[in-house]
Scaffold this motif. Structure first.
Motif, PDB file in Angstrom:
ATOM      1  N   VAL D   3       1.027  -1.304   0.064  1.00  0.00           N
ATOM      2  CA  VAL D   3       0.088  -0.295   0.020  1.00  0.00           C
ATOM      3  C   VAL D   3       0.607   1.345  -0.177  1.00  0.00           C
ATOM      4  O   VAL D   3       2.026   1.149   0.650  1.00  0.00           O
ATOM      5  CB  VAL D   3      -0.551   0.166   1.558  1.00  0.00           C
ATOM      6  CG1 VAL D   3      -1.980  -0.985   1.152  1.00  0.00           C
ATOM      7  CG2 VAL D   3      -0.459   0.160   2.518  1.00  0.00           C
ATOM      8  N   LYS D   4       0.419   2.512  -0.834  1.00  0.00           N
ATOM      9  CA  LYS D   4       1.188   3.120  -0.748  1.00  0.00           C
ATOM     10  C   LYS D   4       0.740   4.320   0.302  1.00  0.00           C
ATOM     11  O   LYS D   4      -0.595   4.679   0.479  1.00  0.00           O
ATOM     12  CB  LYS D   4       0.909   4.357  -1.958  1.00  0.00           C
ATOM     13  CG  LYS D   4       2.255   5.311  -2.369  1.00  0.00           C
ATOM     14  CD  LYS D   4       2.335   5.456  -3.369  1.00  0.00           C
ATOM     15  CE  LYS D   4       0.793   6.642  -4.010  1.00  0.00           C
ATOM     16  NZ  LYS D   4       0.961   7.476  -5.382  1.00  0.00           N
ATOM     17  N   ARG D  29      -5.559  -4.175   8.241  1.00  0.00           N
ATOM     18  CA  ARG D  29      -6.046  -3.175   8.360  1.00  0.00           C
ATOM     19  C   ARG D  29      -5.166  -1.516   8.911  1.00  0.00           C
ATOM     20  O   ARG D  29      -4.205  -1.622   8.803  1.00  0.00           O
ATOM     21  CB  ARG D  29      -7.654  -3.114   9.546  1.00  0.00           C
ATOM     22  CG  ARG D  29      -7.815  -4.159   9.127  1.00  0.00           C
ATOM     23  CD  ARG D  29      -9.497  -4.474  10.498  1.00  0.00           C
ATOM     24  NE  ARG D  29     -10.797  -3.136   9.886  1.00  0.00           N
ATOM     25  CZ  ARG D  29     -11.189  -3.709   9.229  1.00  0.00           C
ATOM     26  NH1 ARG D  29     -10.988  -5.488   8.273  1.00  0.00           N
ATOM     27  NH2 ARG D  29     -11.974  -3.331   8.793  1.00  0.00           N
ATOM     28  N   LEU D  54      -9.252   7.030   1.731  1.00  0.00           N
ATOM     29  CA  LEU D  54      -8.564   6.620   0.513  1.00  0.00           C
ATOM     30  C   LEU D  54      -8.857   5.705  -0.835  1.00  0.00           C
ATOM     31  O   LEU D  54      -9.871   6.585  -0.439  1.00  0.00           O
ATOM     32  CB  LEU D  54      -9.134   4.825   1.310  1.00  0.00           C
ATOM     33  CG  LEU D  54      -9.054   3.487   1.334  1.00  0.00           C
ATOM     34  CD1 LEU D  54      -7.184   3.085   1.446  1.00  0.00           C
ATOM     35  CD2 LEU D  54      -9.889   2.276   1.481  1.00  0.00           C
ATOM     36  N   ASN D  55      -7.646   5.946  -1.422  1.00  0.00           N
ATOM     37  CA  ASN D  55      -8.192   5.950  -2.766  1.00  0.00           C
ATOM     38  C   ASN D  55      -8.244   7.050  -3.455  1.00  0.00           C
ATOM     39  O   ASN D  55      -9.402   6.887  -4.256  1.00  0.00           O
ATOM     40  CB  ASN D  55      -8.001   4.397  -3.643  1.00  0.00           C
ATOM     41  CG  ASN D  55      -7.613   3.970  -2.938  1.00  0.00           C
ATOM     42  OD1 ASN D  55      -6.053   3.901  -3.294  1.00  0.00           O
ATOM     43  ND2 ASN D  55      -8.281   2.382  -2.958  1.00  0.00           N
ATOM     44  N   LEU D  67      -7.601  -3.587   4.058  1.00  0.00           N
ATOM     45  CA  LEU D  67      -6.309  -1.995   3.167  1.00  0.00           C
ATOM     46  C   LEU D  67      -6.428  -3.423   1.686  1.00  0.00           C
ATOM     47  O   LEU D  67      -6.144  -5.200   2.165  1.00  0.00           O
ATOM     48  CB  LEU D  67      -4.765  -1.940   3.199  1.00  0.00           C
ATOM     49  CG  LEU D  67      -5.841  -0.955   4.407  1.00  0.00           C
ATOM     50  CD1 LEU D  67      -3.965  -0.433   5.278  1.00  0.00           C
ATOM     51  CD2 LEU D  67      -5.947   0.077   4.183  1.00  0.00           C
ATOM     52  N   ALA D  68      -6.306  -3.226   0.781  1.00  0.00           N
ATOM     53  CA  ALA D  68      -5.678  -3.676  -0.636  1.00  0.00           C
ATOM     54  C   ALA D  68      -5.016  -3.931  -1.369  1.00  0.00           C
ATOM     55  O   ALA D  68      -4.139  -2.319  -0.835  1.00  0.00           O
ATOM     56  CB  ALA D  68      -7.187  -4.112  -1.241  1.00  0.00           C
ATOM     57  N   ASP D  69      -3.842  -5.237  -1.937  1.00  0.00           N
ATOM     58  CA  ASP D  69      -2.922  -4.414  -2.407  1.00  0.00           C
ATOM     59  C   ASP D  69      -3.017  -2.942  -3.398  1.00  0.00           C
ATOM     60  O   ASP D  69      -4.033  -2.698  -4.294  1.00  0.00           O
ATOM     61  CB  ASP D  69      -2.901  -5.270  -3.538  1.00  0.00           C
ATOM     62  CG  ASP D  69      -1.340  -5.012  -4.221  1.00  0.00           C
ATOM     63  OD1 ASP D  69      -0.206  -4.494  -3.404  1.00  0.00           O
ATOM     64  OD2 ASP D  69      -1.133  -5.866  -5.532  1.00  0.00           O
ATOM     65  N   GLY D  70      -2.495  -2.369  -3.295  1.00  0.00           N
ATOM     66  CA  GLY D  70      -2.307  -0.985  -5.026  1.00  0.00           C
ATOM     67  C   GLY D  70      -2.819   0.167  -3.827  1.00  0.00           C
ATOM     68  O   GLY D  70      -3.500   1.458  -3.997  1.00  0.00           O
ATOM     69  N   ASP D  71      -3.555   0.070  -2.935  1.00  0.00           N
ATOM     70  CA  ASP D  71      -4.192   1.191  -2.308  1.00  0.00           C
ATOM     71  C   ASP D  71      -3.703   1.878  -1.536  1.00  0.00           C
ATOM     72  O   ASP D  71      -2.514   2.261  -1.748  1.00  0.00           O
ATOM     73  CB  ASP D  71      -4.943   0.049  -1.187  1.00  0.00           C
ATOM     74  CG  ASP D  71      -6.289   0.206  -0.839  1.00  0.00           C
ATOM     75  OD1 ASP D  71      -6.703  -0.378  -2.301  1.00  0.00           O
ATOM     76  OD2 ASP D  71      -6.624  -0.621   0.116  1.00  0.00           O
ATOM     77  N   GLU D  72      -4.229   3.606  -1.939  1.00  0.00           N
ATOM     78  CA  GLU D  72      -3.454   5.160  -1.568  1.00  0.00           C
ATOM     79  C   GLU D  72      -4.128   5.159  -0.571  1.00  0.00           C
ATOM     80  O   GLU D  72      -4.849   5.604  -0.503  1.00  0.00           O
ATOM     81  CB  GLU D  72      -3.119   5.706  -3.197  1.00  0.00           C
ATOM     82  CG  GLU D  72      -2.838   6.636  -2.248  1.00  0.00           C
ATOM     83  CD  GLU D  72      -2.524   7.896  -4.037  1.00  0.00           C
ATOM     84  OE1 GLU D  72      -1.635   7.257  -4.811  1.00  0.00           O
ATOM     85  OE2 GLU D  72      -2.504   9.239  -3.316  1.00  0.00           O
ATOM     86  N   LEU D  73      -3.063   6.144   1.224  1.00  0.00           N
ATOM     87  CA  LEU D  73      -3.581   6.007   1.442  1.00  0.00           C
ATOM     88  C   LEU D  73      -2.855   7.616   2.255  1.00  0.00           C
ATOM     89  O   LEU D  73      -1.949   7.857   1.866  1.00  0.00           O
ATOM     90  CB  LEU D  73      -3.511   5.259   3.187  1.00  0.00           C
ATOM     91  CG  LEU D  73      -4.149   4.257   3.720  1.00  0.00           C
ATOM     92  CD1 LEU D  73      -3.732   3.451   4.525  1.00  0.00           C
ATOM     93  CD2 LEU D  73      -5.559   5.489   4.381  1.00  0.00           C
TER      94      LEU D  73
END
Lengths: 82, 155, 155, 82
Positions: D3-4, D29, D54-55, D67-73
Motif C-alpha cells: 500500500v502507498k 487494516r 483512501l484512494n 486494505l488491498a494491494d495498491g491502495d493509496e492512503l
C-alpha cells in the motif's frame, strides 16, 4: 453681459442645443433668465428633479443667484449613472 | 496613497490597465477589479443596443469621481485604487468602467470596489443614452441603483 | 454554462486570462475578478518571504475546486466563472489565484467571486509553506479564514 | 501486497518523505499499518485534526478500513488554504 446655459441629458434634446449663450442687460437673476426662455423648456428646467450648478458648484434647491458676465449655469436632470 | 482616477473619451484596454495596476501592487495580497462593458446581446425580451453614449459635465464629473475615490481610501485599508470611466459613444463589447482596489486583506479590496461601483452607478454625473433600432433614447435611473447605495449608509 | 477551473503548476499571466474571460462574456454587464499574488514586501514586523510553495493532493484538490465552482453557479445567476490556482513554488509578485465571475447584474458577480475566494482560502486542499531567511516553514490555517467562511452559512 | 502512504503538509517533514510504499502480508487494516510506523510519526498521523483519504475518497473519522494491494492512503493535516 452674457451667461452660458448648459443642458445635460434629455434637457439637451428639449432645448435643441447643448449650450446656449444668453445676452443680458446686467443685474438679472436666474429666475429672469428662465422667464426669457420658451415656456416648455423653462418649465422643464424648473422641474423639481433638475439640479443646478453655477460655475461648476451645485446650487441649493430654490436658490436664485444674481448672475455676472461669463457665468455658466448648468441644468442637470437625474443622472442615469455610470 | 493617491488614487488613479481618469475620465477617458476613447476606448481603453481593460486587461492592460488591470495588469499595470496589479504589478504596481507589490504590497497587496489581493486585487479586486470590476469591469463593466457594453453588453453584446440584449436581455430577454429587450431590443439589441447598437451603441451607448455617456455624456458628462466636466466641472462636476471628474471631481465627483475623485471625491468618491477619497471616500473609499478613507474607509478601507487599501494599497491602491483605480477608477477609470469612459465618456462618449461606445459599441457593444467596449469597456465602460473599470474599478481596481488592492489591499493586504481581500475583504477590504472587495468592499472598496463594490462601494465604488454602487456610487458610480447611482451618484456620478453621467447621462446615458442607448441607440436601439437606429434611435437614441435617454436612460432613466434604475430603482435598484438607489437600493444598492443604501447598503453603505450608516455602515 | 460550465466553469473554467484549472490547477496550474507553472506561472500564468493574470491579465491575459482576465482579458480572454471578459471578451467571452458578451452577455454580461459586469466582470468581477480577484487576483491574489505573492506579496513583494513583508507586513509590518514580519520577515520578507523569499518564496511560497503550495502543495496539493491531486485526487482531492481539483475535484474540490470543481465542486466549489458548481456551488457558485447554482447559487448566483452567472454568465461565466473561472477559477485558476497555482501549485508549486512561486516568487514574490507571482499570481497565486485568479477568480473571475461574470453576470448580467454586478451584485451576482461580486458575491460569487467573494464566495469562491472565501472557500478557496479556508476549505480547499492546499498546504502552504513560506521560505523566510532561507528556511521553509509550513503555514497554519488562519482563524479569519474560518470567520470569512461563516458569512455564507445559512444565507 | 503493497500500500502507498502519502503525507501532506508538515506530515511530510515528519515522515521525511512525501510517499512511502509499505509491504504487507495481506489482511491488514489501517490500524495495523500505523502500528508498524515509528512512534512519533504514528502519533502524528493519528492526530484528531488529520483527515484520511483512501484512494482519493475521504474517510469518516475513526474509520479503520481493510486494505488491498495498491491502495493509496493519504494523511491530510489541516489545510492552509489557497
Amino acid at each position: 453681459m452674457v451667461v452660458k446655459l448648459v443642458f445635460l441629458g434629455r434637457l439637451e434634446d428639449l432645448a435643441g442645443v447643448g449650450e446656449m449663450a444668453v445676452p443680458l442687460d446686467g443685474g438679472q437673476r436666474l429666475a429672469d433668465v428662465l422667464a426669457g426662455l420658451p415656456g416648455p423648456l423653462a418649465d422643464a428646467l424648473r422641474g423639481p428633479k433638475v439640479k443646478l450648478a453655477l460655475n461648476g458648484a451645485l446650487l441649493s434647491p430654490g436658490a436664485d443667484p444674481a448672475l455676472a458676465d461669463g457665468d455658466e449655469l448648468a441644468f442637470l436632470p437625474p443622472v442615469s449613472g455610470g | 496613497m493617491g488614487a488613479d482616477v481618469r475620465l477617458l473619451d476613447a476606448p481603453f484596454v481593460a486587461e492592460a490597465e488591470i495588469g499595470a495596476f496589479a504589478r504596481a501592487q507589490g504590497a497587496a495580497g489581493g486585487v479586486v477589479s470590476f469591469l463593466g462593458q457594453v453588453r453584446v446581446d440584449a436581455g430577454a425580451g429587450k431590443a439589441v443596443v447598437e451603441a451607448l453614449e455617456l455624456r458628462h459635465y466636466p466641472p462636476l464629473t471628474l471631481p465627483g469621481m475623485r471625491a468618491l475615490a477619497g471616500e473609499a481610501l478613507a474607509r478601507w485599508q487599501l494599497t491602491g485604487l483605480m477608477i477609470l470611466h469612459r465618456t462618449g459613444e461606445m459599441l457593444p463589447g467596449d469597456p465602460i468602467v473599470l474599478v481596481c482596489a488592492a489591499a493586504r486583506h481581500r475583504r477590504d479590496a472587495f468592499a472598496a470596489a463594490d462601494f465604488a461601483m454602487d456610487h458610480l452607478k447611482s451618484e456620478s454625473w453621467f447621462w446615458k443614452r442607448e441607440k436601439v433600432g437606429g434611435q437614441w433614447r435617454w436612460i432613466e435611473p434604475r430603482p435598484e441603483d438607489h437600493a444598492d447605495l443604501s447598503r453603505w449608509q450608516g455602515a
